[in-house]
Design an enzyme around this catalytic site. Sequence first.
Site, PDB file in Angstrom:
ATOM      1  N   GLY A  12       0.811  -1.214   0.000  1.00 36.25           N
ATOM      2  CA  GLY A  12       0.000   0.000   0.000  1.00 36.25           C
ATOM      3  C   GLY A  12       0.845   1.265   0.000  1.00 36.25           C
ATOM      4  N   VAL A  14       1.295   3.710   2.303  1.00 34.17           N
ATOM      5  CA  VAL A  14       2.144   3.913   3.477  1.00 34.17           C
ATOM      6  C   VAL A  14       3.193   2.816   3.569  1.00 34.17           C
ATOM      7  CG1 VAL A  14       2.188   4.088   5.997  1.00 34.17           C
ATOM      8  CG2 VAL A  14       0.352   5.175   4.701  1.00 34.17           C
ATOM      9  N   CYS A 150      -2.604  11.428  10.690  1.00 34.53           N
ATOM     10  CA  CYS A 150      -1.714  12.381  10.022  1.00 34.53           C
ATOM     11  C   CYS A 150      -2.117  13.834  10.258  1.00 34.53           C
ATOM     12  CB  CYS A 150      -1.661  12.084   8.528  1.00 34.53           C
ATOM     13  SG  CYS A 150      -3.275  11.936   7.724  1.00 34.53           S
ATOM     14  N   GLY A 181      -3.594  11.449   1.583  1.00 34.68           N
ATOM     15  CA  GLY A 181      -4.065  10.961   2.865  1.00 34.68           C
ATOM     16  C   GLY A 181      -5.190   9.957   2.762  1.00 34.68           C
ATOM     17  N   HIS A 243      -0.495  18.310   4.619  1.00 41.84           N
ATOM     18  CA  HIS A 243      -1.731  18.793   5.252  1.00 41.84           C
ATOM     19  C   HIS A 243      -1.487  20.186   5.836  1.00 41.84           C
ATOM     20  CE1 HIS A 243      -3.430  15.019   4.481  1.00 41.84           C
ATOM     21  NE2 HIS A 243      -3.536  14.505   5.694  1.00 41.84           N
ATOM     22  N   THR A 324       2.345  11.823   4.579  1.00 39.47           N
ATOM     23  CA  THR A 324       2.761  10.421   4.484  1.00 39.47           C
ATOM     24  C   THR A 324       4.150  10.188   5.076  1.00 39.47           C
ATOM     25  OG1 THR A 324       3.686  10.614   2.245  1.00 39.47           O
ATOM     26  CG2 THR A 324       1.346  10.046   2.441  1.00 39.47           C
TER      27      THR A 324
END
Length: 345
Positions: A12, A14, A150, A181, A243, A324
């Site tokens: 995935g 992450v 996150c 995200g 973010h 991330t």
Amino acid sequence: MTVRVGVLGATGAVGQRLIQLLEPHSDFEIAALTASESSAGKAYREAAKWRIDAPIPEDVAEIEVGATTPEDVPDDVDLIFSSLPSGVGAEVEPEFCEAGYVVSSNSSNGRMDEDVPLVIPEVNADHLDVLERQREERGWDGALLKNPNCSTITMVPPLAALDEAFGLTDVRVSTLQAVSGAGYDGVTSMEIIDNAIPHIGGEEEKMETESRKLLGGFDGTAIELHGMDVAASCNRIATLDGHLENVWVDTEDDVTVADAEDALRSAEGIDLPSSPDQLIRVFDEPDRPQPRLDRNIEDGMGVAVGGVQETTDGLQFNCLAHNTMRGAAGASVLNGELLAANGYL
């Protein structure tokens, strides 16, 4: 001594970031990768649709992916990094802990459990010792440590610095969160291009509860949530990474912009390989931080703050972190370093 590590959910978004950080790490050696049943038995290069903007590490590419069960991970693996979906993590992570593995997890399941430490090492490393209670109550030889969401990670280091200096009573935050995200398949292009989405399921509750646990007191056995009131509004925007958050805080003590910026700049890192030299970078420019310009400060592990202004009862400021890196994979690696440094492996 080199620590042999495994990654659960290695294919995935992450999981790929974890591999990017772990492969060159001076203290960690990747020894096991797991994914879904459909990927098990394949070489990692075949199982993973590699999306990181750097080549897949050659020595990792040939590792055979196992199923996500303790039986598929060698006994001599010292530390597990988990990037599983929360529903899978809730079922699988305890099985690894029961089997004796120590797990540093980015998954959201269990973060608010009383005996599960939720840790940002520069903020609340002392909470790690709740693992003693966890092992005693659950009968585990292993252990489970969580890093927060996150968006929570982005605002909590500045909040911690301000709380220590002036005391916090109320926090209000509105986020502008990057599409990464949500994972690669989380938001379609037709949803996000020329658009903003003013809702991210479950995100607001995570910010409102996790921040109080991270800043809470620890008496050696139990964590008491911080008494501040937190309200969050979470929004998805069309940036790839980073973010950005607009934060308003009310403080117990009077505070000026100059004093607040001094407190933020004074926030200390921790003596671990992945912790940045400067945890919080404060910008004087009114139009900073910006995701494209500032998400990679301190190799993606720093927090940027700008736009600090006085309000009637406290302060307003903007903060930014790479979601991330600091917010996910990097946070898990940093927690893994904390576990190793404190003798939990």
